[in-house]
Design a protein around this motif. Structure first.
Motif, PDB file in Angstrom:
ATOM      1  N   LYS A  43      13.712 -12.243 -31.252  1.00 54.35           N
ATOM      2  CA  LYS A  43      14.158 -12.535 -29.894  1.00 54.35           C
ATOM      3  C   LYS A  43      15.089 -11.403 -29.485  1.00 54.35           C
ATOM      4  CE  LYS A  43      15.968 -16.154 -26.906  1.00 54.35           C
ATOM      5  NZ  LYS A  43      16.674 -17.448 -26.865  1.00 54.35           N
ATOM      6  N   ILE A  44      14.595 -10.583 -28.556  1.00 54.11           N
ATOM      7  CA  ILE A  44      15.284  -9.354 -28.170  1.00 54.11           C
ATOM      8  C   ILE A  44      15.385  -9.292 -26.648  1.00 54.11           C
ATOM      9  CG2 ILE A  44      15.149  -6.836 -28.207  1.00 54.11           C
ATOM     10  CD1 ILE A  44      13.502  -7.076 -30.782  1.00 54.11           C
ATOM     11  N   ARG A  45      16.553  -8.866 -26.176  1.00 54.93           N
ATOM     12  CA  ARG A  45      16.697  -8.606 -24.738  1.00 54.93           C
ATOM     13  C   ARG A  45      16.520  -7.114 -24.529  1.00 54.93           C
ATOM     14  NH1 ARG A  45      21.015  -7.249 -21.778  1.00 54.93           N
ATOM     15  NH2 ARG A  45      22.523  -8.094 -23.266  1.00 54.93           N
ATOM     16  N   GLN A  49      17.167  -6.207 -18.621  1.00 55.39           N
ATOM     17  CA  GLN A  49      16.501  -7.490 -18.422  1.00 55.39           C
ATOM     18  C   GLN A  49      17.533  -8.613 -18.508  1.00 55.39           C
ATOM     19  OE1 GLN A  49      13.072  -7.650 -17.680  1.00 55.39           O
ATOM     20  NE2 GLN A  49      13.555  -5.480 -17.518  1.00 55.39           N
ATOM     21  N   SER A  52      15.958 -12.738 -22.705  1.00 50.82           N
ATOM     22  CA  SER A  52      15.352 -12.185 -23.914  1.00 50.82           C
ATOM     23  C   SER A  52      13.874 -12.536 -23.996  1.00 50.82           C
ATOM     24  CB  SER A  52      16.076 -12.723 -25.150  1.00 50.82           C
ATOM     25  OG  SER A  52      17.403 -12.266 -25.171  1.00 50.82           O
ATOM     26  N   THR A  53      13.146 -11.735 -24.748  1.00 54.22           N
ATOM     27  CA  THR A  53      11.723 -11.945 -24.999  1.00 54.22           C
ATOM     28  C   THR A  53      11.554 -12.429 -26.431  1.00 54.22           C
ATOM     29  OG1 THR A  53      11.124 -10.201 -23.450  1.00 54.22           O
ATOM     30  CG2 THR A  53       9.471 -10.797 -25.101  1.00 54.22           C
ATOM     31  N   HIS A  76      22.276  -4.090 -31.607  1.00 53.67           N
ATOM     32  CA  HIS A  76      20.950  -3.682 -31.157  1.00 53.67           C
ATOM     33  C   HIS A  76      20.066  -3.553 -32.385  1.00 53.67           C
ATOM     34  CE1 HIS A  76      22.200  -1.801 -27.042  1.00 53.67           C
ATOM     35  NE2 HIS A  76      22.720  -3.010 -27.242  1.00 53.67           N
ATOM     36  N   GLY A  89      16.051  -3.360 -28.799  1.00 52.69           N
ATOM     37  CA  GLY A  89      16.888  -3.890 -27.734  1.00 52.69           C
ATOM     38  C   GLY A  89      18.042  -4.681 -28.304  1.00 52.69           C
ATOM     39  N   HIS A  90      18.607  -5.518 -27.455  1.00 51.88           N
ATOM     40  CA  HIS A  90      19.784  -6.322 -27.786  1.00 51.88           C
ATOM     41  C   HIS A  90      19.388  -7.503 -28.678  1.00 51.88           C
ATOM     42  CE1 HIS A  90      23.864  -7.780 -26.834  1.00 51.88           C
ATOM     43  NE2 HIS A  90      23.324  -8.973 -26.923  1.00 51.88           N
ATOM     44  N   ASP A  92      19.331 -11.016 -30.232  1.00 53.33           N
ATOM     45  CA  ASP A  92      19.696 -12.336 -29.737  1.00 53.33           C
ATOM     46  C   ASP A  92      19.518 -13.343 -30.877  1.00 53.33           C
ATOM     47  OD1 ASP A  92      20.453 -14.361 -28.002  1.00 53.33           O
ATOM     48  OD2 ASP A  92      18.874 -13.953 -26.532  1.00 53.33           O
ATOM     49  N   CYS A  95      16.199 -14.376 -34.067  1.00 50.32           N
ATOM     50  CA  CYS A  95      15.508 -13.409 -34.928  1.00 50.32           C
ATOM     51  C   CYS A  95      15.527 -14.018 -36.332  1.00 50.32           C
ATOM     52  CB  CYS A  95      16.198 -12.053 -34.903  1.00 50.32           C
ATOM     53  SG  CYS A  95      15.908 -11.117 -33.397  1.00 50.32           S
TER      54      CYS A  95
END
Length: 133
Positions: A43-45, A49, A52-53, A76, A89-90, A92, A95
């Motif tokens: 789970k990354i932003r 954006q 998160s995706t 990150h 990415g960031h 979240d 993960c």
């Protein structure tokens, strides 16, 4: 500087585990020195954006960078899929470790990190506080 080494196990949440470890060890100014492992879900932003995706496949952890402290974490991550495509990415919550994560953490005794609201960016940003003891 003090060095900590931790190993996360299958199904651990990477970000939550790091937050728990930082509180357990009372780390006031920590940073990631090295991190490798694998995820079964990420789970990354991504850049610029709002949300998160969630990615539901197996990934290798290529890199993890950032600051960690009892007052908050800002990390990150870079991951690669089974074809070697790399995303980052960031980090979240969400993960989830697949097989393992081997993480080396450095901690400074000369500073404390805090997160304070920055009017210019609109985010909680790093505040570095020298330890005068």
């Amino acid at each position: 500087m003090k060095i900590f080494v931790i190993r996360l196990k299958p199904h651990d949440d990477l970000r939550q585990s790091l937050k728990n470890f930082v509180k357990q060890e009372d780390i006031k100014a920590g940073f990631i020195l090295s991190a490798i492992g694998s995820l079964e879900e990420a789970k990354i932003r991504f850049a610029n954006q709002a949300i998160s995706t969630v990615l539901t496949e197996k990934f290798e952890i290529i890199a993890l960078n950032g600051t960690i402290a009892t007052t908050g974490v800002h990390l990150h991550i870079a991951i690669s899929d089974q074809k070697g495509k790399t995303l980052g990415g960031h980090l979240d919550d969400g993960c989830i470790i697949y097989t393992t994560a081997e993480i080396v953490i450095g901690a400074s005794k000369e500073f404390s990190f805090n997160r304070t609201f920055d009017k210019q960016t609109g985010y909680q940003e790093l505040e570095i506080i020298p330890d005068h003891s």
